[in-house]
Design a protein around this motif. Structure first.
Motif, PDB file in Angstrom:
ATOM      1  N   ARG A  88     -55.801 -19.495 -15.277  1.00 27.29           N
ATOM      2  CA  ARG A  88     -57.541 -19.531 -16.040  1.00 27.29           C
ATOM      3  C   ARG A  88     -57.539 -21.073 -16.573  1.00 27.29           C
ATOM      4  NH1 ARG A  88     -59.511 -14.954 -18.749  1.00 27.29           N
ATOM      5  NH2 ARG A  88     -59.307 -13.704 -16.054  1.00 27.29           N
ATOM      6  N   ASN A  91     -57.876 -23.292 -13.960  1.00 24.64           N
ATOM      7  CA  ASN A  91     -58.633 -24.520 -13.898  1.00 24.64           C
ATOM      8  C   ASN A  91     -60.116 -24.541 -14.961  1.00 24.64           C
ATOM      9  OD1 ASN A  91     -60.382 -24.220 -11.089  1.00 24.64           O
ATOM     10  ND2 ASN A  91     -61.342 -22.128 -12.364  1.00 24.64           N
ATOM     11  N   GLU A  92     -59.691 -24.138 -15.751  1.00 29.31           N
ATOM     12  CA  GLU A  92     -60.683 -24.472 -16.557  1.00 29.31           C
ATOM     13  C   GLU A  92     -60.231 -25.566 -17.982  1.00 29.31           C
ATOM     14  OE1 GLU A  92     -60.972 -20.390 -18.773  1.00 29.31           O
ATOM     15  OE2 GLU A  92     -62.218 -19.909 -17.172  1.00 29.31           O
ATOM     16  N   HIS A 115     -55.527 -26.800  -8.204  1.00 32.48           N
ATOM     17  CA  HIS A 115     -56.425 -27.275  -9.420  1.00 32.48           C
ATOM     18  C   HIS A 115     -56.240 -27.846 -10.669  1.00 32.48           C
ATOM     19  CE1 HIS A 115     -57.608 -22.257  -8.995  1.00 32.48           C
ATOM     20  NE2 HIS A 115     -56.618 -22.266  -8.266  1.00 32.48           N
ATOM     21  N   LYS A 212     -66.800 -30.645 -11.137  1.00 36.17           N
ATOM     22  CA  LYS A 212     -66.888 -29.190 -10.503  1.00 36.17           C
ATOM     23  C   LYS A 212     -67.790 -28.538 -10.915  1.00 36.17           C
ATOM     24  CE  LYS A 212     -61.919 -27.631 -10.827  1.00 36.17           C
ATOM     25  NZ  LYS A 212     -60.659 -27.754 -11.515  1.00 36.17           N
ATOM     26  N   ARG A 215     -68.271 -25.639  -8.940  1.00 41.00           N
ATOM     27  CA  ARG A 215     -66.813 -24.689  -8.615  1.00 41.00           C
ATOM     28  C   ARG A 215     -66.537 -23.335  -9.306  1.00 41.00           C
ATOM     29  NH1 ARG A 215     -61.007 -27.570  -7.620  1.00 41.00           N
ATOM     30  NH2 ARG A 215     -61.095 -28.270  -5.662  1.00 41.00           N
ATOM     31  N   VAL A 219     -64.564 -20.238  -7.758  1.00 45.31           N
ATOM     32  CA  VAL A 219     -63.787 -20.445  -7.996  1.00 45.31           C
ATOM     33  C   VAL A 219     -63.381 -19.002  -8.209  1.00 45.31           C
ATOM     34  CG1 VAL A 219     -61.699 -21.056  -9.285  1.00 45.31           C
ATOM     35  CG2 VAL A 219     -62.742 -22.607  -7.767  1.00 45.31           C
TER      36      VAL A 219
END
Length: 258
Positions: A88, A91-92, A115, A212, A215, A219
């Motif tokens: 996480r 991805n963030e 990612h 992104k 996304r 996601v």
């Protein structure tokens, strides 16, 4: 230390450092990386993040003994296991993330690349997502992201068969930015990171956010969906046969399952 972190000239380098176990990742290692990524987001001195391993191996994926010990947490909807915290955070991440990969990148070692923002491979890199070979399914939105990058047929081949593919094939299918000789990999990735550091941080952040923008929600939803299937399959007979075969150093027999 199984995870090394080093901050210099605006670059945070996070390195796998467990070569005696082929950089197999434990929950403690995931936690260390999650913490490092979260700290980097709040550290104005960090303007780029570099993930790397050892010249001979990036990571063999999950440490299966540690993974099975902690598997109960994966099925608990109220728990946030370290592996999910790490993925996480990756991805963030608002800051640019570069991966420099040499040797094998197995399972989550390949999934996590999806990612990252920029991916550079050494010519000895071998990527694989052998989830079906373990009686499992793709993880962390890889079933969605990978086919968006390389197309359905290529993604189906890699995800369904689970076989390793070369650095050159990864480049040819558009999955990675560049393939380099092993001794040039890290210097090149560091050079790219240095270029990013010298650019306006706000411009990089907004550019990444815009790219992104469509996304994150998708996601997150796909991660949840895959996790639900993964957790069920982890306790199914096929996965138990695959893991038993691994520990017994034999080939699994899936012929009895339908």
């Amino acid at each position: 230390m199984d995870i090394l972190t080093h901050k210099e000239n605006g670059i945070l380098t996070i390195s796998f450092n467990r070569p005696e176990k082929k950089n197999a990742i434990t929950q403690a290692m995931y936690q260390a990386m999650a913490d490092a990524l979260r700290a980097a987001e709040n550290d104005t001195a960090v303007r780029a993040i570099l993930l790397t391993g050892k010249p001979e191996i990036f990571t063999a994926g999950n440490d299966l003994e540690d993974f099975m010990k902690n598997a109960g947490g994966l099925a608990n909807p109220d728990a946030v296991p370290p592996v999910y915290q790490f993925m996480r955070a990756l991805n963030e991440a608002e800051k640019p993330v570069i991966a420099a990969v040499s040797g094998a990148a197995v399972g989550i070692g390949t999934t996590l690349l999806m990612h990252c923002d920029l991916i550079y491979l050494a010519d000895n890199a071998r990527l694989s997502m052998p989830f079906t070979q373990l009686g499992l399914c793709p993880e962390f939105a890889s079933s969605m992201i990978f086919q968006q990058i390389v197309g359905y047929q290529r993604a189906a081949e890699k995800l369904m068969l689970g076989e390793a593919f070369s650095a050159q094939e990864a480049y040819d299918m558009g999955f990675v930015n560049k393939v380099l000789p092993l001794d040039e990999l890290l210097p090149y990735a560091q050079q790219v990171a240095t270029k990013l550091v010298t650019l306006p941080a706000a411009s990089i952040r907004v550019t990444k956010r815009l790219m992104k923008a469509n996304r994150p929600a998708a996601v997150s939803d796909k991660m949840l969906e895959e996790n639900q299937h993964f957790s069920v399959m982890l306790n199914a007979p096929e996965a138990k046969e695959a893991f038993m075969a691994f520990f017994q150093k034999r080939k699994p027999d899936f012929s009895q399952f339908h």
